[in-house]
Design an enzyme around this catalytic site. Structure first.
Site, mmCIF file in Angstrom:
data_model
loop_
_atom_site.group_PDB
_atom_site.id
_atom_site.type_symbol
_atom_site.label_atom_id
_atom_site.label_comp_id
_atom_site.label_asym_id
_atom_site.label_seq_id
_atom_site.Cartn_x
_atom_site.Cartn_y
_atom_site.Cartn_z
ATOM 1 N N CYS A 182 13.244 11.945 5.843
ATOM 2 C CA CYS A 182 13.447 11.490 7.218
ATOM 3 C C CYS A 182 14.897 11.699 7.646
ATOM 4 O O CYS A 182 15.195 11.712 8.831
ATOM 5 C CB CYS A 182 13.063 10.022 7.336
ATOM 6 S SG CYS A 182 13.900 9.017 6.107
ATOM 7 N N GLU A 235 10.568 1.550 9.978
ATOM 8 C CA GLU A 235 11.442 2.703 9.696
ATOM 9 C C GLU A 235 10.629 3.945 10.002
ATOM 10 O O GLU A 235 9.679 4.263 9.271
ATOM 11 C CB GLU A 235 11.868 2.694 8.224
ATOM 12 C CG GLU A 235 12.659 1.477 7.800
ATOM 13 C CD GLU A 235 14.031 1.397 8.449
ATOM 14 O OE1 GLU A 235 14.550 2.439 8.885
ATOM 15 O OE2 GLU A 235 14.568 0.290 8.536
ATOM 16 N N GLU A 274 9.416 15.973 15.738
ATOM 17 C CA GLU A 274 9.662 15.988 14.289
ATOM 18 C C GLU A 274 8.705 16.977 13.617
ATOM 19 O O GLU A 274 7.490 16.881 13.785
ATOM 20 C CB GLU A 274 9.440 14.584 13.720
ATOM 21 C CG GLU A 274 9.802 14.500 12.255
ATOM 22 C CD GLU A 274 9.548 13.122 11.647
ATOM 23 O OE1 GLU A 274 8.485 12.548 11.905
ATOM 24 O OE2 GLU A 274 10.425 12.642 10.904
ATOM 25 N N THR A 306 2.302 5.983 14.069
ATOM 26 C CA THR A 306 1.681 4.931 13.243
ATOM 27 C C THR A 306 2.412 3.611 13.463
ATOM 28 O O THR A 306 1.778 2.552 13.598
ATOM 29 C CB THR A 306 1.745 5.299 11.744
ATOM 30 O OG1 THR A 306 1.390 6.659 11.574
ATOM 31 C CG2 THR A 306 0.830 4.422 10.918
ATOM 32 N N GLY A 341 7.146 5.087 7.965
ATOM 33 C CA GLY A 341 6.193 6.169 8.203
ATOM 34 C C GLY A 341 6.454 6.781 9.572
ATOM 35 O O GLY A 341 7.568 6.698 10.106
ATOM 36 N N LYS A 370 0.843 -1.193 0.000
ATOM 37 C CA LYS A 370 0.000 0.000 0.000
ATOM 38 C C LYS A 370 0.881 1.247 0.000
ATOM 39 O O LYS A 370 1.635 1.473 0.943
ATOM 40 C CB LYS A 370 -0.903 0.042 1.238
ATOM 41 C CG LYS A 370 -1.991 1.111 1.099
ATOM 42 C CD LYS A 370 -2.709 1.394 2.392
ATOM 43 C CE LYS A 370 -2.071 2.502 3.177
ATOM 44 N NZ LYS A 370 -2.037 3.812 2.513
HETATM 45 P P1 NAD Z 1 2.244 7.913 8.242
HETATM 46 O O1 NAD Z 1 2.697 7.103 9.396
HETATM 47 O O2 NAD Z 1 1.114 8.836 8.428
HETATM 48 O O3 NAD Z 1 1.833 6.981 7.014
HETATM 49 C C1 NAD Z 1 2.729 6.041 6.453
HETATM 50 C C2 NAD Z 1 1.933 4.946 5.787
HETATM 51 O O4 NAD Z 1 1.232 4.228 6.788
HETATM 52 C C3 NAD Z 1 0.863 5.440 4.807
HETATM 53 O O5 NAD Z 1 0.806 4.561 3.712
HETATM 54 C C4 NAD Z 1 -0.407 5.366 5.627
HETATM 55 O O6 NAD Z 1 -1.568 5.205 4.861
HETATM 56 C C5 NAD Z 1 -0.125 4.108 6.443
HETATM 57 N N1 NAD Z 1 -0.921 3.988 7.677
HETATM 58 C C6 NAD Z 1 -1.426 4.975 8.450
HETATM 59 N N2 NAD Z 1 -2.119 4.437 9.479
HETATM 60 C C7 NAD Z 1 -2.031 3.092 9.354
HETATM 61 C C8 NAD Z 1 -2.526 2.000 10.102
HETATM 62 N N3 NAD Z 1 -3.253 2.176 11.200
HETATM 63 N N4 NAD Z 1 -2.227 0.757 9.694
HETATM 64 C C9 NAD Z 1 -1.471 0.554 8.606
HETATM 65 N N5 NAD Z 1 -0.988 1.550 7.841
HETATM 66 C C10 NAD Z 1 -1.251 2.811 8.215
HETATM 67 O O7 NAD Z 1 3.544 8.672 7.728
HETATM 68 P P2 NAD Z 1 3.622 9.755 6.587
HETATM 69 O O8 NAD Z 1 3.050 11.028 7.111
HETATM 70 O O9 NAD Z 1 3.124 9.182 5.314
HETATM 71 O O10 NAD Z 1 5.205 9.909 6.411
HETATM 72 C C11 NAD Z 1 5.982 10.779 7.157
HETATM 73 C C12 NAD Z 1 6.712 10.044 8.251
HETATM 74 O O11 NAD Z 1 7.487 8.988 7.706
HETATM 75 C C13 NAD Z 1 7.696 10.912 8.993
HETATM 76 O O12 NAD Z 1 7.586 10.658 10.358
HETATM 77 C C14 NAD Z 1 9.046 10.448 8.474
HETATM 78 O O13 NAD Z 1 10.128 10.661 9.347
HETATM 79 C C15 NAD Z 1 8.793 9.009 8.266
HETATM 80 N N6 NAD Z 1 9.749 8.434 7.345
HETATM 81 C C16 NAD Z 1 10.704 7.589 7.841
HETATM 82 C C17 NAD Z 1 11.651 7.051 6.997
HETATM 83 C C18 NAD Z 1 12.719 6.109 7.496
HETATM 84 O O14 NAD Z 1 13.375 5.509 6.668
HETATM 85 N N7 NAD Z 1 12.897 5.957 8.775
HETATM 86 C C19 NAD Z 1 11.619 7.373 5.633
HETATM 87 C C20 NAD Z 1 10.644 8.244 5.181
HETATM 88 C C21 NAD Z 1 9.703 8.768 6.038
#
Ligand code: NAD
Length: 498
Positions: free
Chosen positions: A300, A266, A402, A248, A244, A191
């Site tokens: 990130c 991650e 963040e 989450t 993400g 997804k």
């Molecule tokens: P998010 O956690 O809101 O969403 C990430 C993904 O998770 C999306 O596809 C979303 O639809 C899904 N999701 C949300 N709720 C869920 C649930 N209950 N069950 C399953 N899936 C669910 O994050 P975002 O706003 O899309 O991304 C930004 C974040 O990602 C920032 O915190 C950033 O630091 C982090 N990030 C981390 C890395 C890394 O490598 N550590 C890389 C890129 C981004």
């Protein structure tokens, strides 16, 4: 070929618009969601809806799992070399369509098209190429017990696995998960973020063209609580690779842990950028501009807390502020733009609320600080000035939480110990940047930083073989190289008595 893009007519606030409808990719076909419902996909540059996203849920995930289960025995038994050939074909098609994908990524995410063309899409190509070739060199261990027995390790694919990715590097991170999962012989239910679904949809068309067998990869679009949660909860999805936000990730762990799923998380970061007085000043300044504001600060790995050693503090600060004032947000589709739009209205509001908080916490805005209103069709886009804040305590909320936007804080330090204390003070530990010409200090500081990744005198220099991931609340597990192939396989020890 069904492109899944037949126009639909929508009525919104009196407007009738013709919009592209994205489709799920299940069992080798582009299909509508079971509910028949769609939701809006926005273009950050204009703030307007431009396409529709399938609002998938448990029923769609079930279809995807059924398809993946059916495809698994044949895919798992396909020789690695043959799997690799198919995956290489996907890479070649992405490369063929690089320009189209870069434009689509820029439109969907708000990032400059120049960045998507130079970084995001080429990296998606590399992800597939890297894991297609890595799996052909993936060997397992053998442990001989003198003359009594010999052990060998089988590394077998897990079965059906789930990959969930964020919006900041859409195709780049989506493929970073899918490629090793497929190369290792798993079938995938994936997804993409609902905020940036377009290039994942275009990828599904390319997978069909590449001849990826039906059911091997299934892409289900939808919200986190809808499609995402259904993937995490599904008992036949045996591993979840998630990138993400930390909150989450915690929720996903709460659901998946009692089901004993393999988990790779991650998560977020609040990365320090430590600049010692003996650094190569010009390089530190140039790369700090990138590590602060690339992709509108929505990487990130960006360094959002800048610590500068006192003897060069003022010189560095003034030069950094001057350069930052020259960086203006603009239409991401314009070739000259280096700072685009942030990804959504709600994210823009979150970033602006942190700029307000910083001022309440005693911070002084040295550059930026405001939303930018462009002209014409971009007048409702989500643009924020690159922002530098001075005068904050290292442990205030602005410096601990963040923000994930074009906002950094800058602080002086006097000793190495003080810099390390401030750098290590957050609950995160993803990446750190250090600028110094002092060899032993570089090694000493790197070893003491609480961080999964340390860049010395550089930033975002990536070798895909290296372990990638964070400590503390930045995540659990490592991606990259054989770490990813280990995650997407189960190790089985076989002991033979001699
Ligand atoms: P998010 O956690 O809101 O969403 C990430 C993904 O998770 C999306 O596809 C979303 O639809 C899904 N999701 C949300 N709720 C869920 C649930 N209950 N069950 C399953 N899936 C669910 O994050 P975002 O706003 O899309 O991304 C930004 C974040 O990602 C920032 O915190 C950033 O630091 C982090 N990030 C981390 C890395 C890394 O490598 N550590 C890389 C890129 C981004």
């Amino acid at each position: 070929m069904n492109t899944g893009t037949e126009p639909v007519t929508l009525t919104r606030k009196g407007d009738t618009s013709t919009m592209e409808k994205l489709h799920n990719y299940i069992n080798g076909k582009l299909v509508a969601p079971q509910s028949g419902k769609y939701f809006d996909n926005y273009q950050p540059a204009t703030g307007k809806v431009y396409s529709l996203i399938p609002d998938s849920g448990a029923a769609d995930v079930q279809l995807a799992v059924d398809a993946a289960n059916a495809a698994f025995p044949a895919w798992a038994n396909t020789p690695a070399e043959k799997r690799a050939k198919i995956i290489m074909r996907i890479a070649a098609l992405i490369e063929r369509d690089l320009e189209r994908l870069a434009k689509a990524e820029s439109k969907d995410n708000g990032k400059p098209v120049e960045l998507a063309r130079r970084v995001d899409i080429p990296r998606a190509v590399s992800n597939f190429e890297f894991f297609a070739t890595a799996v052909m060199h993936y060997a397992s261990e053998s442990h001989a017990m003198e003359d009594s027995a010999i052990n060998y390790t089988l590394r077998q694919p897990i079965g059906v696995v789930g990959c969930i990715s964020p919006w900041n590097l859409p195709l780049y991170l989506f493929t970073w998960k899918i490629a090793p999962a497929l190369a290792a012989g798993n079938c995938v239910v994936a997804k993409p973020s609902e905020v940036t679904p377009m290039t994942a949809f275009l990828l599904s068309e390319l997978c069909i063209e590449a001849g990826l067998p039906a059911g091997v990869l299934n892409i289900v679009h939808g919200t986190g609580p809808g499609a995402g949660q259904a993937i995490v909860e599904h008992p036949e999805i045996k591993a979840i690779s998630f990138t993400g936000g930390t909150k989450t990730g915690a929720g996903i762990a709460r659901t998946a842990a009692p089901m004993f799923k393999k988990l790779s998380l991650e998560l977020g970061g609040k990365n320090p950028n430590i600049i010692f007085a003996d650094c190569d000043f010009d390089q530190a300044l140039k790369i700090t501009m990138q590590s602060s504001f690339a992709n509108q600060g929505q990487i990130c790995l960006c360094g959002s807390r800048i610590f500068v050693e006192r003897p060069i503090y003022e010189k560095f600060r003034d030069a950094f502020v001057a350069k930052t004032k020259e960086l203006k947000p603009g239409n991401p589709g314009d070739e000259k733009t280096r700072l685009g739009a942030v990804v959504s209205q709600s994210h823009m509001e979150k970033i602006l609320s942190y700029i307000d908080l910083a001022q309440q916490e005693g911070g002084k805005i040295l550059a930026g600080g405001k939303r930018v209103m462009l002209d014409g069709e971009f007048s409702e886009g989500w643009y924020i000035e690159p922002t530098i804040i001075e005068g904050l305590a290292f442990d205030c909320r602005t410096n601990q939480e963040e923000i994930f936007g074009p906002v950094v804080s800058i602080m002086p330090f006097d000793t190495e110990e003080e810099a390390l204390n401030m750098a290590n003070s957050t609950s995160y530990g993803l990446a750190a940047i250090v600028w110094t010409q002092h060899l032993t200090r570089a090694h000493r500081v790197a070893s003491k930083l609480q961080s999964g990744i340390v860049w010395i005198n550089c930033w975002l220099l990536r070798d895909l073989r290296t372990p990638f991931g964070g400590v503390k609340q930045s995540g659990v597990g490592r991606e990259g190289g054989f770490n990813a192939l280990n995650f997407f396989t189960e190790a089985k020890n076989v002991c033979i008595k001699l």
